[in-house]
Motif scaffolding. Structure first.
Motif, PDB file in Angstrom:
ATOM      1  N   ARG A   1       7.800  -6.604   3.343  1.00 16.12           N
ATOM      2  CA  ARG A   1       6.994  -7.705   3.869  1.00 16.12           C
ATOM      3  C   ARG A   1       6.114  -8.355   2.821  1.00 16.12           C
ATOM      4  O   ARG A   1       5.747  -7.744   1.834  1.00 16.12           O
ATOM      5  CB  ARG A   1       6.131  -7.190   5.021  1.00 16.12           C
ATOM      6  N   ARG A   2       5.756  -9.596   3.088  1.00 14.15           N
ATOM      7  CA  ARG A   2       4.847 -10.332   2.208  1.00 14.15           C
ATOM      8  C   ARG A   2       3.411 -10.111   2.642  1.00 14.15           C
ATOM      9  O   ARG A   2       3.131  -9.908   3.818  1.00 14.15           O
ATOM     10  CB  ARG A   2       5.201 -11.817   2.186  1.00 14.15           C
ATOM     11  N   HIS A   3       2.514 -10.138   1.690  1.00 12.40           N
ATOM     12  CA  HIS A   3       1.080  -9.976   1.927  1.00 12.40           C
ATOM     13  C   HIS A   3       0.367 -11.082   1.165  1.00 12.40           C
ATOM     14  O   HIS A   3       0.921 -11.668   0.239  1.00 12.40           O
ATOM     15  CB  HIS A   3       0.596  -8.603   1.428  1.00 12.40           C
ATOM     16  N   HIS A   4      -0.868 -11.364   1.523  1.00 12.65           N
ATOM     17  CA  HIS A   4      -1.682 -12.349   0.804  1.00 12.65           C
ATOM     18  C   HIS A   4      -2.793 -11.616   0.051  1.00 12.65           C
ATOM     19  O   HIS A   4      -3.466 -10.766   0.624  1.00 12.65           O
ATOM     20  CB  HIS A   4      -2.334 -13.335   1.774  1.00 12.65           C
ATOM     21  N   CYS A   5      -2.974 -11.984  -1.213  1.00 11.08           N
ATOM     22  CA  CYS A   5      -4.103 -11.465  -1.973  1.00 11.08           C
ATOM     23  C   CYS A   5      -5.375 -12.011  -1.338  1.00 11.08           C
ATOM     24  O   CYS A   5      -5.480 -13.210  -1.073  1.00 11.08           O
ATOM     25  CB  CYS A   5      -4.007 -11.900  -3.430  1.00 11.08           C
ATOM     26  N   ARG A   6      -6.349 -11.155  -1.084  1.00 14.47           N
ATOM     27  CA  ARG A   6      -7.590 -11.561  -0.434  1.00 14.47           C
ATOM     28  C   ARG A   6      -8.557 -12.264  -1.387  1.00 14.47           C
ATOM     29  O   ARG A   6      -9.584 -12.760  -0.964  1.00 14.47           O
ATOM     30  CB  ARG A   6      -8.289 -10.346   0.192  1.00 14.47           C
ATOM     31  N   TYR A   7      -8.194 -12.341  -2.669  1.00 13.26           N
ATOM     32  CA  TYR A   7      -9.046 -13.053  -3.626  1.00 13.26           C
ATOM     33  C   TYR A   7      -8.470 -14.418  -4.007  1.00 13.26           C
ATOM     34  O   TYR A   7      -9.209 -15.381  -4.099  1.00 13.26           O
ATOM     35  CB  TYR A   7      -9.257 -12.199  -4.876  1.00 13.26           C
ATOM     36  N   CYS A   8      -7.145 -14.507  -4.246  1.00 14.82           N
ATOM     37  CA  CYS A   8      -6.566 -15.790  -4.682  1.00 14.82           C
ATOM     38  C   CYS A   8      -5.655 -16.436  -3.648  1.00 14.82           C
ATOM     39  O   CYS A   8      -5.378 -17.622  -3.733  1.00 14.82           O
ATOM     40  CB  CYS A   8      -5.820 -15.618  -5.996  1.00 14.82           C
ATOM     41  N   GLY A   9      -5.158 -15.657  -2.675  1.00 14.21           N
ATOM     42  CA  GLY A   9      -4.324 -16.213  -1.620  1.00 14.21           C
ATOM     43  C   GLY A   9      -2.834 -16.245  -1.904  1.00 14.21           C
ATOM     44  O   GLY A   9      -2.045 -16.704  -1.083  1.00 14.21           O
ATOM     45  N   LYS A  10      -2.400 -15.759  -3.074  1.00 10.76           N
ATOM     46  CA  LYS A  10      -0.977 -15.763  -3.414  1.00 10.76           C
ATOM     47  C   LYS A  10      -0.201 -14.783  -2.536  1.00 10.76           C
ATOM     48  O   LYS A  10      -0.746 -13.803  -2.043  1.00 10.76           O
ATOM     49  CB  LYS A  10      -0.770 -15.376  -4.876  1.00 10.76           C
ATOM     50  N   LEU A  11       1.103 -15.052  -2.409  1.00 10.95           N
ATOM     51  CA  LEU A  11       2.004 -14.147  -1.693  1.00 10.95           C
ATOM     52  C   LEU A  11       2.404 -13.026  -2.644  1.00 10.95           C
ATOM     53  O   LEU A  11       2.887 -13.286  -3.748  1.00 10.95           O
ATOM     54  CB  LEU A  11       3.257 -14.893  -1.226  1.00 10.95           C
ATOM     55  N   ILE A  12       2.204 -11.792  -2.205  1.00 16.55           N
ATOM     56  CA  ILE A  12       2.466 -10.640  -3.060  1.00 16.55           C
ATOM     57  C   ILE A  12       3.224  -9.563  -2.281  1.00 16.55           C
ATOM     58  O   ILE A  12       3.142  -9.501  -1.057  1.00 16.55           O
ATOM     59  CB  ILE A  12       1.164 -10.049  -3.635  1.00 16.55           C
ATOM     60  N   CYS A  13       3.940  -8.727  -3.024  1.00 15.43           N
ATOM     61  CA  CYS A  13       4.630  -7.596  -2.403  1.00 15.43           C
ATOM     62  C   CYS A  13       3.671  -6.409  -2.313  1.00 15.43           C
ATOM     63  O   CYS A  13       2.563  -6.443  -2.862  1.00 15.43           O
ATOM     64  CB  CYS A  13       5.872  -7.236  -3.207  1.00 15.43           C
ATOM     65  N   LYS A  14       4.113  -5.361  -1.664  1.00 19.85           N
ATOM     66  CA  LYS A  14       3.262  -4.182  -1.464  1.00 19.85           C
ATOM     67  C   LYS A  14       2.852  -3.542  -2.789  1.00 19.85           C
ATOM     68  O   LYS A  14       1.692  -3.171  -2.974  1.00 19.85           O
ATOM     69  CB  LYS A  14       4.002  -3.171  -0.590  1.00 19.85           C
ATOM     70  N   SER A  15       3.778  -3.427  -3.733  1.00 18.27           N
ATOM     71  CA  SER A  15       3.434  -2.753  -4.988  1.00 18.27           C
ATOM     72  C   SER A  15       2.487  -3.594  -5.849  1.00 18.27           C
ATOM     73  O   SER A  15       1.663  -3.042  -6.578  1.00 18.27           O
ATOM     74  CB  SER A  15       4.686  -2.386  -5.780  1.00 18.27           C
ATOM     75  N   CYS A  16       2.555  -4.910  -5.763  1.00 20.83           N
ATOM     76  CA  CYS A  16       1.624  -5.766  -6.516  1.00 20.83           C
ATOM     77  C   CYS A  16       0.281  -5.905  -5.811  1.00 20.83           C
ATOM     78  O   CYS A  16      -0.679  -6.372  -6.409  1.00 20.83           O
ATOM     79  CB  CYS A  16       2.234  -7.148  -6.744  1.00 20.83           C
ATOM     80  N   GLY A  17       0.211  -5.498  -4.547  1.00 20.63           N
ATOM     81  CA  GLY A  17      -1.023  -5.610  -3.794  1.00 20.63           C
ATOM     82  C   GLY A  17      -1.666  -4.279  -3.477  1.00 20.63           C
ATOM     83  O   GLY A  17      -2.367  -4.138  -2.485  1.00 20.63           O
ATOM     84  N   LYS A  18      -1.454  -3.301  -4.324  1.00 18.75           N
ATOM     85  CA  LYS A  18      -1.992  -1.964  -4.057  1.00 18.75           C
ATOM     86  C   LYS A  18      -3.443  -1.812  -4.489  1.00 18.75           C
ATOM     87  O   LYS A  18      -4.034  -0.760  -4.343  1.00 18.75           O
ATOM     88  CB  LYS A  18      -1.134  -0.902  -4.738  1.00 18.75           C
ATOM     89  N   TYR A  19      -4.041  -2.874  -4.993  1.00 21.23           N
ATOM     90  CA  TYR A  19      -5.407  -2.826  -5.507  1.00 21.23           C
ATOM     91  C   TYR A  19      -6.417  -3.254  -4.443  1.00 21.23           C
ATOM     92  O   TYR A  19      -6.054  -3.884  -3.458  1.00 21.23           O
ATOM     93  CB  TYR A  19      -5.523  -3.733  -6.728  1.00 21.23           C
ATOM     94  N   LYS A  20      -7.681  -2.895  -4.668  1.00 24.05           N
ATOM     95  CA  LYS A  20      -8.748  -3.326  -3.771  1.00 24.05           C
ATOM     96  C   LYS A  20     -10.003  -3.587  -4.585  1.00 24.05           C
ATOM     97  O   LYS A  20     -10.197  -3.028  -5.664  1.00 24.05           O
ATOM     98  CB  LYS A  20      -9.010  -2.284  -2.679  1.00 24.05           C
ATOM     99  N   LEU A  21     -10.833  -4.491  -4.061  1.00 27.10           N
ATOM    100  CA  LEU A  21     -12.087  -4.870  -4.704  1.00 27.10           C
ATOM    101  C   LEU A  21     -13.181  -4.937  -3.660  1.00 27.10           C
ATOM    102  O   LEU A  21     -12.909  -5.005  -2.460  1.00 27.10           O
ATOM    103  CB  LEU A  21     -11.965  -6.246  -5.369  1.00 27.10           C
ATOM    104  N   ALA A  22     -14.407  -4.965  -4.114  1.00 27.13           N
ATOM    105  CA  ALA A  22     -15.526  -5.150  -3.199  1.00 27.13           C
ATOM    106  C   ALA A  22     -15.507  -6.592  -2.692  1.00 27.13           C
ATOM    107  O   ALA A  22     -15.100  -7.510  -3.395  1.00 27.13           O
ATOM    108  CB  ALA A  22     -16.841  -4.865  -3.916  1.00 27.13           C
ATOM    109  N   SER A  23     -15.928  -6.769  -1.479  1.00 31.05           N
ATOM    110  CA  SER A  23     -16.042  -8.101  -0.899  1.00 31.05           C
ATOM    111  C   SER A  23     -17.065  -8.906  -1.693  1.00 31.05           C
ATOM    112  O   SER A  23     -18.088  -8.379  -2.128  1.00 31.05           O
ATOM    113  CB  SER A  23     -16.490  -7.991   0.558  1.00 31.05           C
TER     114      SER A  23
END
Length: 93
Positions: free
Chosen positions: A30-52
């Motif tokens: 499945r596709r996911h959206h980066c919560r910082y830039c909004g790009k479409l990313i896969c699960k392995s590229c979106g495994k990171y997290k940051l503070a709000s």
């Protein structure tokens, strides 16, 4: 800077938008959206997290690796931080 990112529409890409990734989106991958830039990313590229950016005691995820490396020094995720809900409800009062 506190505004939400403009999310790339789901139908704009059939593959991950990270430069070094060519993962195609499927019903299983499945596709996911980066919560910082909004790009479409896969699960392995979106495994990171940051503070709000709004509440440093909250964690947002998924975050793409580009945003993680760019903002981690400024917005590191606190190990004890609570995960931010994807769709937090706002009272209309």
């Amino acid at each position: 800077e506190l505004s939400a990112p403009l999310m790339v529409p789901d139908d704009w890409s059939d593959e991950c938008q990270m430069k070094d990734c060519d993962t195609k989106f499927t019903m299983i991958n499945r596709r996911h959206h980066c919560r910082y830039c909004g790009k479409l990313i896969c699960k392995s590229c979106g495994k990171y997290k940051l503070a709000s950016r709004v509440n440093k005691d909250r964690v947002v995820k998924p975050v793409c690796k580009q945003c993680f490396y760019q903002y981690n020094a400024q917005y590191p995720a606190n190990a004890n931080a609570k995960e931010e809900e994807e769709h937090e409800q706002v009272d209309s009062e």
